[in-house]
Each structure stands twice: as structure tokens, then as C-alpha cells.
Design an enzyme around this catalytic site. Structure first.
Site, PDB file in Angstrom:
ATOM      1  N   THR A 140      44.633  43.128  53.196  1.00 63.13           N
ATOM      2  CA  THR A 140      44.387  41.807  53.789  1.00 63.13           C
ATOM      3  C   THR A 140      45.410  41.504  54.867  1.00 63.13           C
ATOM      4  OG1 THR A 140      43.433  40.986  51.717  1.00 63.13           O
ATOM      5  CG2 THR A 140      44.240  39.325  53.280  1.00 63.13           C
ATOM      6  N   ASP A 196      49.570  44.297  41.862  1.00 65.82           N
ATOM      7  CA  ASP A 196      50.333  45.544  42.045  1.00 65.82           C
ATOM      8  C   ASP A 196      51.765  45.304  42.509  1.00 65.82           C
ATOM      9  OD1 ASP A 196      48.138  47.087  41.336  1.00 65.82           O
ATOM     10  OD2 ASP A 196      47.397  47.200  43.391  1.00 65.82           O
ATOM     11  N   ARG A 246      49.008  57.570  15.491  1.00 69.67           N
ATOM     12  CA  ARG A 246      48.414  58.161  16.687  1.00 69.67           C
ATOM     13  C   ARG A 246      49.360  58.142  17.889  1.00 69.67           C
ATOM     14  NH1 ARG A 246      42.664  54.897  16.286  1.00 69.67           N
ATOM     15  NH2 ARG A 246      41.583  56.337  14.874  1.00 69.67           N
ATOM     16  N   GLY A 256      47.068  50.139  39.082  1.00 68.15           N
ATOM     17  CA  GLY A 256      48.115  50.512  40.018  1.00 68.15           C
ATOM     18  C   GLY A 256      47.835  51.875  40.609  1.00 68.15           C
ATOM     19  N   GLU A 292      47.016  53.917  36.623  1.00 68.15           N
ATOM     20  CA  GLU A 292      45.775  54.600  36.991  1.00 68.15           C
ATOM     21  C   GLU A 292      45.982  55.599  38.133  1.00 68.15           C
ATOM     22  OE1 GLU A 292      42.765  52.072  38.696  1.00 68.15           O
ATOM     23  OE2 GLU A 292      44.258  50.668  39.468  1.00 68.15           O
ATOM     24  N   ARG A 317      44.507  58.940  21.389  1.00 63.19           N
ATOM     25  CA  ARG A 317      43.448  58.094  21.923  1.00 63.19           C
ATOM     26  C   ARG A 317      43.935  57.433  23.208  1.00 63.19           C
ATOM     27  NH1 ARG A 317      41.290  60.614  18.630  1.00 63.19           N
ATOM     28  NH2 ARG A 317      39.934  59.950  16.898  1.00 63.19           N
ATOM     29  N   TYR A 325      39.818  45.517  34.303  1.00 65.06           N
ATOM     30  CA  TYR A 325      39.809  44.198  34.934  1.00 65.06           C
ATOM     31  C   TYR A 325      40.348  43.090  34.036  1.00 65.06           C
ATOM     32  CZ  TYR A 325      37.197  46.433  38.623  1.00 65.06           C
ATOM     33  OH  TYR A 325      36.832  47.259  39.645  1.00 65.06           O
TER      34      TYR A 325
END
Length: 355
Positions: free
Chosen positions: A112, A134, A169, A177, A229, A273, A279
Site C-alpha cells: 500500500t 507482520d 506430541r 508472516g 508461513e 501434528r 485468518y
């Protein structure tokens, strides 16, 4: 004066609080002012759409998530490409003038701000505001929306921890990010993650497996790994993003988190897992910190506009609200320093980074 406001890019908590503060400041301090909202971000400006913002529209939105103006993404690379005789940038400038705007407030992230800088260079009076979960906008200590997302991600990890402990686990929690790991880093530390994987520090699968095995060998019953991510395998650093996506698709994996979970279970033998927060991190009520920050930034941006200071974006420096020139910060990102204070601290208390 006539003021326009738009919200562009991904949504986040605090957008409505900023809109409210801008409108309240103008209402209280600028005589004969007119305020219009431009729907769907730059998309609305490209189409030449706007509607009046009245007191009843903005007075009661401080705690509301999302944006009353709606938002959209407009690829920066398409802004100057000719389409049917004119570019999107040309149409935005024409509509800015057709609307009779004296100033346009652009609430958004790095993309932007790049477009806002273009508009400014074309003669439009623009004041930007730094929005993104972010926290990667260059020149500001913090962006509005970030702290709320940190708290959401932290609570999510806290909840997943109970499942990890109950079942013994290894749990991987994927946090937003793509380029910057601020959100994963802050939430990971706040939630007591054992390991944090971020884009700025490419990781080794071998090191991650060794870390988990060592923890379990030392008596730890479960492991929590916070994964951005955009986290990158050390073996993938040489590839462009599009090439990494292709390689992962060929392996039948959608994300690096999925790949790592499968490899971890196979190599360590411990049930593993993964959970993708997605979102969930963008929506909902802004926290008190973001409500205050958004209000201060919005009021300050309106003050800049009322005093004729354009071509800038509001910013946070320490405890001060200040501004930067759009041309100086557009196209730059604020990334986590691999050897910075917060990473060194995390390592000092035993948090692993897969290296």
C-alpha cells in the site's frame, strides 16, 4: 478541505480505530471539512467510487475488527501497466482530482505504501498509516494490528500446548508472516515455544529433528514449534519463492510446516501434528494497545493533513508518533535481524531456531 480514506491490502484489527480517530480529529479541528470513504482499497479509487462518512458512521467503531470501508489487494506491479488506454495509476490520479480531494489517507502495509508513494509523486496529497500484522514496514517501531495478532497467536499456542502435553506430541503451529518473522518470534517467545522458525533464519530439518530428540531424551514430554508461513529450509534458500512453491507442490506438500511435521514424526518416532492459525490472526476486536496506538496514529495523520504536510506516513519511534517520507520507506521491509537482541535473548534461554 475534502478528505478521502481508504484501507488497502489484508485486513487487521485497528483499521476502524484509525478511521474513527482521523474523522474525529477533522470533525473537531477542521472547519467546513468533508470526509469520504473509498470502498475496497485502491480498487474503489480506480473505479472512482466514494461515499460520505458521517458522524454516525465512525463514532462507534473503536472496538470493531476489520474495516467498515472494506479492502482489497491491488498488485503493485500492475499499477503502471496500460490497460485499455490508461494505467490504474492514471485512473486513480484522475479520480482523486475528479472527487475534489485535498488529501487521501491510505491505511495499509508495505505494498500500500509503495502505491501511495506513486500517487504522491503524481501530485496527489497523500498521508499513509502503517497497518500490518507482520510488523514489517520500514521506518516504524511497530504497526497497528501487530500486537492484537501477537496476542491471538499466543493464546492459540497456549491452547495447543494443553493438547501437546496431554498426548505427548510434537506440535507445529503455523503463524502468518511470509517475508518477516516478527509475529512468529514475538508470539513464540510469549507462549514459551521450544523452537521458532522464521523466514530470516533458514533452518535445517536435521537440526530440528536433533533438537526434538534431545529434548525428549532429556525428559521433555512434548515439544512446541512456532513456524512462520514463510519459513525456509536451508536447502531452499537458492530458490525463488515461485520455485520453492513448485518444488513443494511436486512433493505433494502445501506448506513447509506440513513437510516438517511428516519428517519429524518419521525420524523421531514421536507423534507429530500441525495446526495452521490462518485468518484467525487477522480478525476480531483490537486489544487495548492497538486501540490506543491506532487512535494516536489516526489523530496524528489527520493533524499532518490539516497542516498541509503530505507525501508522508505516520510512524512510531520509541514513545513518539512521528512521520517518514513515503519515498524514503516505500519498497523497503523491516525484517528480523538473525543476530539481533531478541533472537540472541531467545537463544540464551534455550529456544532453538533450527540452525
Amino acid at each position: 478541505m475534502k478528505f478521502g480514506i481508504l484501507t488497502s491490502g489484508g485486513d487487521c484489527s485497528g483499521l476502524n480505530a484509525v478511521i474513527r480517530a482521523i474523522c474525529l480529529y477533522i470533525e473537531q479541528n477542521v472547519k467546513n471539512a468533508e470526509i469520504v470513504g473509498i470502498p475496497d482499497g485502491y480498487g474503489g479509487l480506480i473505479r472512482g467510487e466514494s461515499f460520505p462518512l458521517k458522524q454516525e458512521d465512525f463514532s462507534d467503531i473503536l472496538d470493531r475488527g476489520g474495516t467498515i470501508l472494506r479492502t482489497s489487494r491491488q498488485p503493485f506491479k500492475m499499477m503502471t501497466v496500460a490497460e485499455n488506454g490508461s494505467s490504474r495509476l492514471q485512473r486513480m490520479c484522475e479520480n482523486y482530482r475528479r472527487m475534489g480531494l485535498d488529501c487521501l489517507f491510505t491505511l495499509g502495509g508495505a505494498g500500500t505504501h509503495k502505491t501511495a508513494a506513486l500517487l504522491s509523486m503524481e501530485g496527489c496529497n497523500v498521508v499513509g498509516l502503517p497497518k500490518t500484522i507482520d510488523n514489517d514496514i520500514y521506518g516504524t517501531d511497530v504497526t497497528f494490528g501487530f500486537q492484537t495478532a501477537v496476542e491471538v497467536a499466543t493464546e492459540a499456542i497456549d491452547r495447543i500446548r494443553t493438547t501437546a502435553a496431554s498426548h505427548g506430541r510434537t506440535m507445529l503451529i503455523e503463524i502468518m508472516g511470509n517475508k518477516a518473522g516478527w509475529l512468529t518470534l514475538h508470539a513464540g517467545i510469549a507462549a514459551g515455544a521450544d523452537m521458532i522458525l522464521i523466514p530470516e533464519i533458514p533452518f535445517s530439518v536435521d537440526r530440528v529433528c536433533d533438537f526434538v530428540a534431545a529434548q525428549r531424551g532429556a525428559g521433555k514430554a512434548y515439544t512446541i514449534i512456532a513456524v512462520a508461513e514463510g519459513a525456509v529450509l536451508a536447502s531452499e534458500v537458492k530458490f525463488k519463492k515461485s520455485e520453492r512453491v513448485f518444488v513443494r507442490t511436486e512433493r505433494g506438500e502445501s506448506t513447509v510446516t506440513q513437510h516438517l511435521a511428516e519428517v519429524l514424526q518419521e525420524r523421531t518416532g514421536y507423534e507429530t501434528r500441525s495446526s495452521v492459525l490462518g485468518y484467525l490472526q487477522r480478525g476480531g476486536t483490537p486489544c487495548a494497545f492497538d486501540r490506543l496506538l491506532s487512535s494516536r496514529l489516526g489523530g496524528y495523520a489527520a493533524q499532518l493533513a490539516a497542516s498541509g504536510k503530505f507525501g508522508v506516513t505516520a510512524a512510531v519511534a520509541g514513545n513518539r508518533i512521528t512521520f517518514n517520507a513515503l519515498t524514503e520507506i516505500a519498497g523497503k521491509y523491516k525484517l528480523v535481524a538473525p543476530d539481533g537482541d531478541i533472537v540472541r535473548f531467545a537463544k540464551s534461554i534455550g529456544i532453538g531456531f533450527g540452525v
